[in-house]
Motif scaffolding. Sequence first.
Motif, mmCIF file in Angstrom:
data_model
loop_
_atom_site.group_PDB
_atom_site.id
_atom_site.type_symbol
_atom_site.label_atom_id
_atom_site.label_comp_id
_atom_site.label_asym_id
_atom_site.label_seq_id
_atom_site.Cartn_x
_atom_site.Cartn_y
_atom_site.Cartn_z
ATOM 1 N N LEU A 1 0.773 -0.873 -0.504
ATOM 2 C CA LEU A 1 -0.761 0.088 0.248
ATOM 3 C C LEU A 1 1.067 1.081 0.265
ATOM 4 O O LEU A 1 0.350 2.330 -0.363
ATOM 5 N N ASP A 2 2.108 1.023 0.370
ATOM 6 C CA ASP A 2 2.813 2.266 0.635
ATOM 7 C C ASP A 2 3.465 3.146 -0.587
ATOM 8 O O ASP A 2 3.442 4.016 -0.903
ATOM 9 N N ARG B 1 2.426 5.662 -2.995
ATOM 10 C CA ARG B 1 3.888 7.061 -3.503
ATOM 11 C C ARG B 1 4.020 7.220 -5.294
ATOM 12 O O ARG B 1 4.149 8.180 -5.368
ATOM 13 N N VAL B 2 3.014 5.899 -5.324
ATOM 14 C CA VAL B 2 3.058 5.889 -7.104
ATOM 15 C C VAL B 2 1.647 6.434 -7.843
ATOM 16 O O VAL B 2 1.175 6.787 -8.906
ATOM 17 N N SER B 3 0.126 7.039 -7.244
ATOM 18 C CA SER B 3 -0.925 7.449 -6.967
ATOM 19 C C SER B 3 -0.965 7.955 -8.217
ATOM 20 O O SER B 3 -1.787 7.907 -8.826
ATOM 21 N N ALA C 1 -4.347 3.143 -8.165
ATOM 22 C CA ALA C 1 -4.267 3.240 -7.327
ATOM 23 C C ALA C 1 -5.960 3.733 -6.633
ATOM 24 O O ALA C 1 -6.193 3.224 -4.878
ATOM 25 N N ALA C 2 -7.318 3.555 -7.679
ATOM 26 C CA ALA C 2 -7.865 3.929 -7.182
ATOM 27 C C ALA C 2 -9.211 2.417 -6.979
ATOM 28 O O ALA C 2 -9.544 1.932 -6.058
ATOM 29 N N SER C 3 -8.440 1.559 -7.566
ATOM 30 C CA SER C 3 -8.770 -0.102 -7.451
ATOM 31 C C SER C 3 -8.695 -0.556 -5.731
ATOM 32 O O SER C 3 -8.818 -1.179 -5.041
ATOM 33 N N THR D 1 -2.570 11.035 -4.793
ATOM 34 C CA THR D 1 -1.930 11.995 -3.925
ATOM 35 C C THR D 1 -0.537 12.716 -4.528
ATOM 36 O O THR D 1 0.631 12.008 -4.926
ATOM 37 N N PRO D 2 -0.421 14.086 -4.634
ATOM 38 C CA PRO D 2 0.669 14.168 -4.745
ATOM 39 C C PRO D 2 2.088 14.243 -3.778
ATOM 40 O O PRO D 2 1.690 14.074 -3.001
#
Length: 403
Positions: A369-370, A374-376, A383-385, A391-392
């Motif tokens: 999750l981290d 970080r790459v979201s 990331a939404a899944s 987030t930047p």
Amino acid sequence: MPRMEIELTSTRDDGQWTWRAAGARQPRGTVADTLVPGGTSVGDVLRVEVEQFMDGIEVTSVLVDRAERSEPETLEMLGSGQNEPLVTTKLAGRRGRRHDDDGPRGRTSRKDRRPRRDDGEKRDTDKPAGRKGRPDRRSPARPDAEAKPRARRLRPKRTHRKAVIAALPEDQQPLALILARDGVPGVRSAIEAQNAAAENVGEPGIPSDLLLKLAERIHPSLRTADWRDRAESALAGVDDIDLRDIRSVVVAAETAARGPEDRELADRLREALTARVDREHKAWIGEVTSALGEDRVVRALRLSSRPPKAGAPLPSPILDRLAAAAEASLTSDTGQDRWATVLDAVALSPVHQRVTPAGLPIEPTEQLLDVVKRVSMSVPSIAASFGVEPTPPRRGRRSRPRS
């Protein structure tokens, strides 16, 4: 080469970025858009390599922060590939004292204690190489097919600079040396320091305006000579010098190349740079294709994020294969360490918006999750899944002055 942190302040119509030192007003300058990584915006803080010239500081390359590892680091023990003992010893006899073998203090050497055959000859005991006669279990050294020789940095000679300084009158050469080393700001600082020292002892200072005008008159010829030194060295090693260094010399030619010979040298260097970039671009496409053919998905993704030619992406068929291979590697049965590694590579690749995982881990770990957080911003749909809102990343912290 010195490094520093800069903050991007704006973009210009010619595509260049303006910058200043992070957290300060000075120094400041511009950086070519070809050196700035994609996705960068105004206000970002970058770590760069710089070089000091007569007219100020020039950014030669932008350092990309290493991505965080989601899998433990391991060390691979490689042998020398030779079948020989690990340790060899040679005992030296005592000097000046010798005893017979049958004497009270006589000693037999290890060589004489070796077993003998019935015919009196020494028996040759072949022991396998290794510690204490054990078999050598070291694996032979494996060549690293992925390792590439690191491109050497530009190390120009100072032939033209020295010639320009030597041609000046003797009383102007010390000023030219300071100007060549530290630029006009360095000359100004040297004058201020010398006048402050003279004031402390009650002596008159030197005329700063006159020296600064003289430095500004000498400066263009020194800058051109310095550029010629760099351009000739870059042209001589255009096949193996770092592309960032060669590009910086080509960009500097717009302001430093003055006469027809300088412009001809700049044109030759520009053509040689274009030819090399085209060759490396073809080789880059071949490496990505080869990695996909060998089912080395992470390596193919990493390679795809480092194109040698800006603005020339991979062909569409290769991009389709790359996205499909990444999707097939992101399944519910994939280990979470592997999942995080592939996802990190996808986030930097040109297919980061096209990859839809074939499956998600049932219970994602905190480490995974981290990585997703970080790459979201690069993979918002993935990331939404995971239920993570894009987030930047955090920007570099600035030190606040104490009140």
